[in-house]
Design a protein around this motif. Sequence first.
Motif, mmCIF file in Angstrom:
data_model
loop_
_atom_site.group_PDB
_atom_site.id
_atom_site.type_symbol
_atom_site.label_atom_id
_atom_site.label_comp_id
_atom_site.label_asym_id
_atom_site.label_seq_id
_atom_site.Cartn_x
_atom_site.Cartn_y
_atom_site.Cartn_z
ATOM 1 N N SER A 35 37.517 37.925 41.492
ATOM 2 C CA SER A 35 38.614 38.555 41.214
ATOM 3 C C SER A 35 39.939 37.908 40.276
ATOM 4 O O SER A 35 40.387 38.422 39.541
ATOM 5 N N PRO A 36 40.252 36.611 40.602
ATOM 6 C CA PRO A 36 41.386 36.067 39.857
ATOM 7 C C PRO A 36 40.798 35.942 38.319
ATOM 8 O O PRO A 36 41.870 36.262 37.623
ATOM 9 N N GLN A 37 39.652 35.529 37.951
ATOM 10 C CA GLN A 37 39.374 35.703 36.640
ATOM 11 C C GLN A 37 39.483 37.177 35.947
ATOM 12 O O GLN A 37 39.837 37.141 34.723
ATOM 13 N N ILE A 38 38.925 38.075 36.658
ATOM 14 C CA ILE A 38 39.183 39.296 36.247
ATOM 15 C C ILE A 38 40.437 39.685 35.927
ATOM 16 O O ILE A 38 40.789 40.226 34.985
ATOM 17 N N PHE A 39 41.407 39.425 36.907
ATOM 18 C CA PHE A 39 42.721 39.796 36.631
ATOM 19 C C PHE A 39 43.398 38.954 35.433
ATOM 20 O O PHE A 39 44.145 39.823 34.878
ATOM 21 N N GLU A 40 42.967 37.929 35.450
ATOM 22 C CA GLU A 40 43.528 37.138 34.390
ATOM 23 C C GLU A 40 43.031 37.617 32.991
ATOM 24 O O GLU A 40 43.817 37.741 31.968
ATOM 25 N N ASN A 89 47.653 36.872 40.264
ATOM 26 C CA ASN A 89 46.155 36.794 40.060
ATOM 27 C C ASN A 89 45.525 36.556 41.485
ATOM 28 O O ASN A 89 44.465 36.767 41.644
ATOM 29 N N PHE A 90 46.398 35.935 42.524
ATOM 30 C CA PHE A 90 45.868 35.727 43.916
ATOM 31 C C PHE A 90 46.370 36.613 44.934
ATOM 32 O O PHE A 90 45.558 37.080 45.959
ATOM 33 N N LEU A 91 47.478 37.110 44.630
ATOM 34 C CA LEU A 91 48.012 38.282 45.504
ATOM 35 C C LEU A 91 47.437 39.730 45.281
ATOM 36 O O LEU A 91 47.180 40.522 46.093
ATOM 37 N N LEU A 92 47.056 40.233 43.959
ATOM 38 C CA LEU A 92 46.545 41.417 43.812
ATOM 39 C C LEU A 92 45.234 41.682 44.424
ATOM 40 O O LEU A 92 45.119 42.712 45.070
ATOM 41 N N PRO A 93 44.353 40.642 44.397
ATOM 42 C CA PRO A 93 42.921 40.927 45.351
ATOM 43 C C PRO A 93 43.251 41.354 46.614
ATOM 44 O O PRO A 93 42.505 41.921 47.227
ATOM 45 N N THR A 106 41.500 35.980 53.240
ATOM 46 C CA THR A 106 40.950 34.861 52.488
ATOM 47 C C THR A 106 41.592 34.961 51.181
ATOM 48 O O THR A 106 42.525 34.050 50.488
ATOM 49 N N TYR A 107 41.957 36.236 50.639
ATOM 50 C CA TYR A 107 43.154 36.367 49.436
ATOM 51 C C TYR A 107 44.557 36.106 49.762
ATOM 52 O O TYR A 107 45.186 35.543 48.921
ATOM 53 N N PHE A 108 44.996 36.183 51.036
ATOM 54 C CA PHE A 108 46.281 36.012 51.145
ATOM 55 C C PHE A 108 46.164 34.604 51.401
ATOM 56 O O PHE A 108 47.494 33.831 50.958
ATOM 57 N N VAL A 109 45.390 33.665 51.856
ATOM 58 C CA VAL A 109 45.358 32.287 52.025
ATOM 59 C C VAL A 109 45.521 32.085 50.634
ATOM 60 O O VAL A 109 46.149 30.753 50.397
ATOM 61 N N ASN A 110 44.494 32.242 49.837
ATOM 62 C CA ASN A 110 44.543 31.844 48.716
ATOM 63 C C ASN A 110 45.640 31.997 47.846
ATOM 64 O O ASN A 110 46.231 30.620 46.837
#
Length: 486
Positions: free
Chosen positions: A278-283, A293-297, A162-166
């Motif tokens: 996770s995207p919000q946390i990385f931001e 923010n989408f690849l790191l998760p 899901t993270y790679f798709v996102n």
Amino acid sequence: MSTAPLSAPRPSPPMPRRAGRLFALTGAVVGVIYGYDTGSISGALVFLSKDFDLTETEKGLVNSILVFGSILGALIGGKLADALGRRAAMLIVACSYAVFVALSAVAPNVEVLDAVRFLLGVAIGISIVAAPLYVAESTPARIRGASVAAYQVATVVGIVLTYFVNWGLSGGGHWRWMLGLSAIPAALVVIPLLRLPDTPRWYVLKGRTERAVEVMAATDPDADPHAEVAAVRAALTEESGGSVRSLLRKPYARAAVFVVGLGFFCQITGINAVTYYSPQIFEEMGFTGNGQNFLLPSFVELASLVAAVLAILIIDRLGRRVVLLTGIGTMAVMLAVLTVVFSAGKLHGATTWVGFAAILLFTAAFNFGFGSLIWVYASEAFPAQLRSTGASVMLTADLVANLVIAQFFPSLMAKAGAAATFAGLGVLALCALAFAAVTAPETKGRQLEEIQDYWSNGGRWPTAPEPGPVGAGPLGGSAASPASPS
């Protein structure tokens, strides 16, 4: 229990060759879809929040409504699987996934999205109960452990996907595609489910012994199907009569407290805060751009997958306590690191990457400890007649804690700040570590009867009889010394 069919059975469809492996593969695919649907909202929420102009509370509800549904689904999943059959429950799950995922992708507003995600949550709750049951009861004994473990790993694979798709869809903000893509494999998995029979255990439960023998012969050609079915019938007799009330009475109350506490701490320490947000946390950490923010998760979940596989490989060598306490302890340390990182104010440079490493190790540590052991302890703590009841109670505690995290994490981040939020999770992780250190037994190499004696004996291993003269004294009794390393 009657061994004759309850009524004249309808002609059974021919079973595919290697049916046992097809059961396992089908269960693994459902596990991947479950993992994907659990994690897909993490990326979609970034964009749908802007489209629907959501507040922090409304963001939390988009996630928590799914968990509300999961609690209901988990509560009815066992009864549904018993009444209609494991295969029928799996068909309901697959069809529900396909329909509700597709509907969530075309939701015109947040109210419709919440309603559809609640129904999707019900399907997920049924899946949590029915899918491992379907796999465990259908696969040959020689691959059963690996098949059930593969289902758990498949769930993590789904989250990774899901993270790679996102990440791939984030450039255009295609949140509807993020949510809707899993409808395709969900619809396709219906095809093998229509060809497969139900499990031998369910056929025995319904008195259809002849059909159970047929399925057992097809799924495990090396076994004696009549002997295996007789063993299943005996086990079902032994497992009857368990109730939640029984868990609250001696000698099982201590085991119930341990299992329920483990289920609660498993989620309240924040693992799904990372999965959902996770995207919000990385931001918040200072990473910029959807690419990061989408690849790191994705790399975080890949590390989790490695940790889960590693735990499976070493759990019977190092022991349960070592693996569990190492995992929880590492989680507590990483939450302390995150508290320090976010306390530094505006993040940049090396501090940002320290925060990323802490998130990665926190998530991997969860899958190494809690993730790999919670079901092991739940299955070992109770006698056969209470095993499924104990697992259901633990799952309920797990989902309630998940609900709290899903609903309140974004609001806490917004109001209290990231440092205070992760500090609070760190305190909870320390409580979990203390709880596990005090209550978790080392069960490596122990027979189930010994483990149940441990709980019946007030959380102490029964003392072995003192050695006496040769030929004197009792010959039986439970071993008190730890089992030798395997």
